[in-house]
Scaffold this active site. Sequence first.
Site, PDB file in Angstrom:
ATOM      1  N   LYS A  79     -93.783 -79.820  13.484  1.00  0.00           N
ATOM      2  CA  LYS A  79     -93.245 -79.990  12.126  1.00  0.00           C
ATOM      3  C   LYS A  79     -91.923 -79.226  12.031  1.00  0.00           C
ATOM      4  O   LYS A  79     -91.793 -78.130  12.595  1.00  0.00           O
ATOM      5  CB  LYS A  79     -94.272 -79.430  11.132  1.00  0.00           C
ATOM      6  N   SER A 154     -97.851 -82.535   3.396  1.00  0.00           N
ATOM      7  CA  SER A 154     -96.437 -82.562   3.719  1.00  0.00           C
ATOM      8  C   SER A 154     -96.142 -82.797   5.204  1.00  0.00           C
ATOM      9  O   SER A 154     -95.025 -83.150   5.549  1.00  0.00           O
ATOM     10  CB  SER A 154     -95.792 -81.251   3.276  1.00  0.00           C
ATOM     11  N   SER A 178    -101.786 -79.749   3.642  1.00  0.00           N
ATOM     12  CA  SER A 178    -100.729 -80.495   4.346  1.00  0.00           C
ATOM     13  C   SER A 178    -101.003 -80.857   5.793  1.00  0.00           C
ATOM     14  O   SER A 178    -100.222 -81.599   6.388  1.00  0.00           O
ATOM     15  CB  SER A 178     -99.414 -79.733   4.269  1.00  0.00           C
TER      16      SER A 178
HETATM   17  N1  GLN Z   1     -99.511 -81.135  -1.107  1.00  0.00           N
HETATM   18  C1  GLN Z   1     -99.667 -79.748  -1.463  1.00  0.00           C
HETATM   19  C2  GLN Z   1     -98.433 -79.281  -2.175  1.00  0.00           C
HETATM   20  O1  GLN Z   1     -97.618 -80.081  -2.459  1.00  0.00           O
HETATM   21  C3  GLN Z   1     -99.919 -78.936  -0.239  1.00  0.00           C
HETATM   22  C4  GLN Z   1     -98.690 -78.635   0.514  1.00  0.00           C
HETATM   23  C5  GLN Z   1     -98.949 -77.917   1.804  1.00  0.00           C
HETATM   24  O2  GLN Z   1    -100.085 -77.731   2.217  1.00  0.00           O
HETATM   25  N2  GLN Z   1     -97.870 -77.480   2.418  1.00  0.00           N
HETATM   26  O3  GLN Z   1     -98.277 -78.150  -2.470  1.00  0.00           O
END
Ligand code: GLN
Length: 471
Positions: A79, A154, A178
Site C-alpha cells: 500500500k 482504503s 481497511s
Molecule cells: N473506512 C474506514 C475509514 O474511512 C477505515 C479506514 C482504515 O481502516 N484505514 O476510516
Amino acid sequence: MDLKELTVKKLQQGLAEREFSAREVTDEFLKSIETKDGEIGAYLSVFNDEARKDAAAVDRKIASGERPSGLSGVPFALKDNMLVEGAKTTAASKILENYVASYDGTVVTKLKQGGAIILGKTNMDEFAMGSSTENSAFQKTKNPRDLERVPGGSSGGSAAAVAAGEALVALGSDTGGSIRQPAAFCGVVGMKPTYGTVSRSGLIAMASSLDQIGPFTKTVEDAEEVFRGITGRDPLDATSVEYHYESIEPEDARNLTVGLPKEYFISGLSEEVEKGVQSAIEKFKKLGVRFKEISLPHTKYALSCYYIVMPAEVSSNLARFDGIRYSRNVEAGTLHDLYLKNRGEGFGAEVRRRILLGTFVLSAGYYDAYYAKAQKVRRLIADDFDAVFEDVDVVLTPTTPTGPFKFGERSGDPIQMYLSDVFTIPANMAGIPAIAIPVEGDKKLPIGFQLMGKHFEEDKLFALGKLYESN
Ligand code: GLN
C-alpha cells in the site's frame, strides 16, 4: 503451470525443488501488471527493474545451495502509505505527490531481509480515509470480480492486486477495517493483527492508536506465513511488543467454541451476506466446531465513537504536512498563506472533513464532551470483548453488511460510506486481531465472514481459518 496461481506455500516448495526460479515468478507477475493494470488500476508505481534484480539475487542464493525460507522470492505489493527508501510514497494524496521516502519502514526492511520481492505500491483512499478507494487523488481502482464495482478501501489497490493476480500477496493497513473490508469485497483473505504485533514505523500515520499493518493473501495459510514474517518488537515503534508467534494445528480448532454476537446479525444485513455467513457457520458445525450466541452490548456505539477518536488523531497526525516539510513548492506571500494553499489544495475533501472534525472534538470546551467521552466508551467496547472471551474462543461475524457496491453509489453520502465498516471497527477500538475470509455469495460477488480473537490469539483465528479452507 500458471505461476500466478501460486500460494506462498507452493512457491516455497517450487523454489526449493527448482521447479521454477524466483525470476520466472516475478516476470510472470510483472507481465500480469503490464497487461491488466491499465484496466484494474491497482498500482500507483511499479518497480520493474528492482524487482527483477531482487529476484535474480534470490535465485543466486538458491543456486549456491541456500534453502529458500519464509518470504524469499514472494512477490509483494505494498500500500502506498508504507515507506520504501528512494521510492515515491504518496498515500494517494496530492500533498505528497512528489515525496520520495528517505528510509525503509520496518516491515519493508523485514521483507527485504527475508528476500521478498517488492513489485510496487498500490492505490488507496487518500491517507487511508475511505471504504472504496474513490478518495484517491490519482486514479480509480476497479474490483477485479466486477469492473463496475469498487474494490473496497482504503487498501483497495492491495486487495485488487491479489485478486487480479497482479501480486502473490500484498500488505495493507487497517485503522477501522481497511484490510478486511476490501478483502471481503475482492474475495481474498485479509488480516488485521493485534495492535502492537507489527511495527508501524515507516507507515504514514492515520490514527496511531488504531493503525495496524497486515496481509492480503489467497489463503489463510499464506496470511499466517506473512504475519509470521512481519511481526516482532521494534525499537522504532514504542507500541510494538515482543511476540513469538506459534501456530496451532487446524485439527485442534475443532475443539474451539465460537461466539455469534446478536448485535452483528441485524436487519441491515444484505441477503447475500446473511446467506454466505450462514453457509460458513453450517460448514464449521459439520466440522465439529461449537457455536454459542453471545452479546457485545456496546457495539451500537462503536461507529460513532470511532468517528471521534479517529479524526482527533488524524487532525494531530496530519499537522506535519504544513507545506514546509514534505513541500510542494507552492508560491505564497506569508507563512499563513503558505499553510492555507498547501493544505487547502493538497488535501482532498474527505481528509479536510476529518481534520476539521478532529480539531473540533479536541478543542477547549468540547474536549470533555466528545473526545474524553469517546475514550470512555472505547473502554466499554473493549470490556465487552474481554467479557465474551471468558466464554468463547473466537467471535464470528459478517465482515461487511453488504457486498461490493458500485462506483458513485456511496461517495456522495459520507454516512453511508462509513456504515460499510460497522463490523470491522470494533476490533480496532479494542486492539484485537481479526481476519476476513471469503465465502462465495449468491450473485457470484464475493462475501466475507470475519473471525475476531483475544489479544495475541492469532493462532486460533488462523487454525479455524485453515480448518475451513482445507475442507
Ligand atoms: N473506512 C474506514 C475509514 O474511512 C477505515 C479506514 C482504515 O481502516 N484505514 O476510516
